[in-house]
Structure formats: C-alpha cells, structure tokens
Design an enzyme around this catalytic site. Structure first.
Site, short mmCIF file in Angstrom:
data_model
loop_
_atom_site.label_atom_id
_atom_site.label_comp_id
_atom_site.label_asym_id
_atom_site.label_seq_id
_atom_site.Cartn_x
_atom_site.Cartn_y
_atom_site.Cartn_z
N ASP A 119 0.81 -1.21 0.00
CA ASP A 119 0.00 0.00 0.00
C ASP A 119 0.85 1.27 0.00
OD1 ASP A 119 -2.46 1.43 0.09
OD2 ASP A 119 -2.02 1.88 2.17
N ASP A 335 -2.70 7.20 -5.88
CA ASP A 335 -2.84 6.08 -4.94
C ASP A 335 -3.04 4.78 -5.70
OD1 ASP A 335 -3.27 4.69 -2.46
OD2 ASP A 335 -5.42 4.76 -2.90
#
Length: 454
Positions: A119, A335
């Site tokens: 992540d 992201d």
C-alpha cells in the site's frame, strides 16, 4: 509482550552493503549501475488475479470491477481529515478489506512467508504475531518471534519509536498503536527483523533490520487471506524511507488492469526499487511530487483535464477542506490502492458536461446508482474523445478502456466519480504506465507501457 535482545554487531547499512556485495558475486538478482545504486524487482499480485487467494473464478470481469469500485468508495473515507491521527491513535488510510495489490515476503530467521497488502497509502509494515492476545482469523500460521534469531524489539527511546504513536511497556519495549477509520486496529511491539523478498528472477534478497510491527492485538474487518500490510508511503517509517540509502528514494510500478480482463492469468504487475525503478526514454513526462502533511500520501498538482480540444480547469476543493492545495499545489493524491479516480463535485460536473457534449452514444442510467455517466454499448466500447490529464509539466493521455469500463453487459460507465473534499488519481487511470517515484528529486515520472510485457 516480550523483549528479545538478539542483535547484530554491525550497523544495518553496513550489513546491507556487505550482503549486496556477496549477492552480486554469487549472481543473485541485485542489479548495480554505474552510480552504485541497487536495483530490485518484485511481483505485485492483484487481488482479483488467479494468483491471488481472493480470486473467484465464477466472477465475471464486470463483477470484479463492481467490487473494486465499491472498495474505492470505502477507501476514500480513510484519506479524509477526520481519519488522521489523534493524540491517542495513529490512523492509517488503507482500506483493510482487502486492498488491491498483494506482495509475498518472508520475515525472520528462518524465514516465514506472509502475504500482505502492498500500500502506497500506509507507512508502517506489520504482521500478526504470536503470542496473540486478540487476532483476526488467519489461514497461515502467525509469525512467532521466539523462533527467529534475528528478531529484536525497538527500545522506547529509539528514533523509530518516536516516529509513530506508541507507549513504553515491559521496561523498554516500544508498543505501537494503530487504528483505522472502520474501527479496525493493530497493537503490538515495534521491532527490527530480517525481511526476505522474492525477486522476479526466482532468487531472494535479504534485508536486515527492517522496522516493522509485530501485532499481538489485531481486529476489525481484516480478511484471513492476508496477515498485515507492507507500508510504501512517504513517511519516515515506510519501507521506502527505511531503504533510502540503498535505493536512493526511488521506486516504480507497472500495473496491469487485471480486473478488466480475466484472460490475463500468467502475468503480474511489478514493483521496482533503486536503479531498476528509474523511468527513462523519449516519451517520459515528469511532474513535481508535492510534500504535504501527512507525509504518508503522495500529492501531485492537477491543472486540468482536456476532452478533445476542450480544457476543463481543475480547481481545488472548497476553502478549508481537508485537502485544499497549499499555494495552488498538491491538490490530488496518486494512490495504487484506489481503483476509481475521485474528483471534487464541481469539477466532476463540468467534466461530465463536456464529455456528454462530445460523445455520440445513447446514455443509460446505471441500475445500481453507482455511476453518473453511462452509455449503451454492445461490445463494451464507445467512441469516446481523447482524455488528457494535465499535471504540472506532464500531460497524460488516458486509455479509453480505463476511462470507460464495462460494468455489466451492454453498459459502459465513466470510471471517474465525484467526491467531497478529496481528489484521488486511481489505479485504473494509472494502468499501463510505468510510474516512477523519486523521493530525492521530488518528482513522479510516467512512461506509457504495456505492463503485461514489462
């Protein structure tokens, strides 16, 4: 919780450099260029890939896509201001069920393999550990630090302990506490440990003394297929910054839009570090990486989006919002863990209006109410105009198949959606670009690439 005092007598950097030299001599998968930087490449497994434990062969591409879209809406809430750390907790932004991309790594000596969520929106890397006071169900054995000869807890006065929300327990053990926006949490010992990463060549790379969280109290909405998180964010304790001396602040990835195509089964996305992460070539464009608070997130500056020959100017969220740009800069987060692209309501409305005026196709409502702009389509394709995202100094022509996806038979929808007080450049828009982050030069570079062949 316990303290293990086993430690190396050499510094982490010296041990790492010695290892790199020995690995190079034995032809292991460490690539050096003339500057002396080190290059590493690893697989990123999309959660809907046949290589993933989450894979459901009965799901159609449309179902996988719908599920990914729903995760995008949930994940966005973790980026909002009210999800940030308070004096008593540290908030993470990751959507914990279950993340979009996974990495296999091994920790400890002897190594124990774990599957964790990779992540770019989180800093701390952590996994569930024995003894477990309160843990979510996990399909693989928990990591037992008692069985590792390279495990050592971080002391309360250490710099690493000060970088996160923590308390001191057991005399001199740094205990971290992290909670998530959905009330999930992880609490445990901050520790040093050897990480073993599987390179794409089939060889392994050992990295000593990585700071990670050994979680003894973990709960909430985590899924039993994964055991934790690999933090690739911009904060001090992320893997990226821990290896700064070795990789010189460089990493890159090439994402395959696997949710769109069930036929892609024998290839994976990739993530690169160090010299392997350098993005170069005549078609590369670069935009400044904007440093903002919190440092975890990677901010860019979006100036507008053009549709055909019409430019729609991007304006930041309303004054006083959680993510209003500073001096007009840093108005969107890039992201890897969010599938959709989210844009502020006013800008979204203007963009959709421009698209509608240029698309000659039959509009159709989305039965689920998820998407605001959809069209009838027999083959999953419409004749859409060219869409270009204009970042500072970098124009990205976005793939029509990424911007308009088939969400069910005969229906394609725009994969950009409105959001309040936040803008996120999602992974569908990033697919089939080699995207390089340089945290030293403070820039992000893009190179159009067929990621199935990268």
């Amino acid at each position: 919780m316990k303290m293990n005092t086993k430690a190396s007598t050499l510094s982490p950097t010296l041990v790492f450099l010695i290892f790199l030299h020995l690995s190079w001599v034995s032809s292991r998968n460490i690539i050096s260029n003339n500057s002396g930087e080190n290059g590493l490449t690893f697989d990123l497994i999309h959660r809907d890939s046949p290589l993933s434990p989450f894979y459901n062969p009965s799901n159609t591409p449309s179902i996988r896509l719908r599920n990914a879209f729903q995760r995008s809406f949930s994940r966005a809430s973790f980026f909002k201001k009210n999800s940030f750390a308070t004096n008593n907790t540290i908030q993470s932004d990751i959507f914990p069920i279950p993340g979009e991309y996974l990495m296999k790594i091994s920790i400890g000596t002897p190594p124990v393999e774990i599957l964790a969520i990779a992540d770019t929106g989180s800093d701390l890397t952590w996994t569930q550990c024995e003894p477990c006071i309160n843990c979510f169900q996990q399909s693989t054995p928990l990591f037992d630090s008692n069985k590792s000869s390279t495990y050592k807890t971080v002391g309360c006065n250490a710099e690493e302990c000060a970088s996160i929300t923590s308390s001191c327990v057991g005399g001199n053990i740094c205990e971290y506490q992290m909670s998530y926006g959905d009330q999930s949490h992880t609490i445990g010992d901050l520790a040093f440990e050897k990480f073993t990463l599987p390179c794409t060549s089939g060889n392994n790379v050992d990295i000593p003394n990585v700071v990670f969280g050994c979680g003894h109290d973990n709960g909430g909405t985590f899924n039993n297929y994964t055991s934790g998180i690999i933090g690739l964010g911009g904060g001090a304790i992320s893997i990226i910054n821990q290896l700064d001396n070795e990789i010189n602040g460089k990493f890159s990835y090439c994402l395959i839009p696997i949710a769109l195509d069930s036929s892609i089964s024998n290839v994976t996305s990739h993530i690169n570090f160090g010299s392997s992460a350098i993005v170069f070539g005549p078609n590369v464009v670069s935009t400044p990486l904007i440093k903002m608070d919190p440092s975890t997130f990677y901010y860019l500056n979006l100036e507008g989006v053009s549709v055909g020959n019409m430019m729609v100017e991007f304006k930041s969220s309303k004054t006083g919002s959680s993510y209003a740009a500073v001096d007009g800069q840093g108005n969107i987060i890039i992201d890897s863990g969010t599938t959709l692209t989210l844009l502020p309501n006013n800008f979204y409305t203007n963009l959709v209006s421009t698209l509608v005026n240029m698309i000659n196709a039959t509009k159709k409502d989305d039965p689920s109410g998820t998407f605001g702009l959809c069209y009838e389509s027999e083959g999953g394709i419409i004749d859409a105009p060219k869409i270009v995202a204009h970042f500072t100094d970098a124009d990205l022509e976005l793939s029509p198949s990424s911007m308009f996806a088939q969400v069910e038979e005969g229906l394609v929808c725009l994969t950009i959606v409105p959001a309040e007080d936040i803008a996120i450049f999602g992974n569908l828009a990033q697919a089939n670009f080699l995207i390089g982050y340089d945290l030293v030069a403070n820039k992000v570079s893009f190179l159009p690439t067929d990621c199935t062949k990268y």
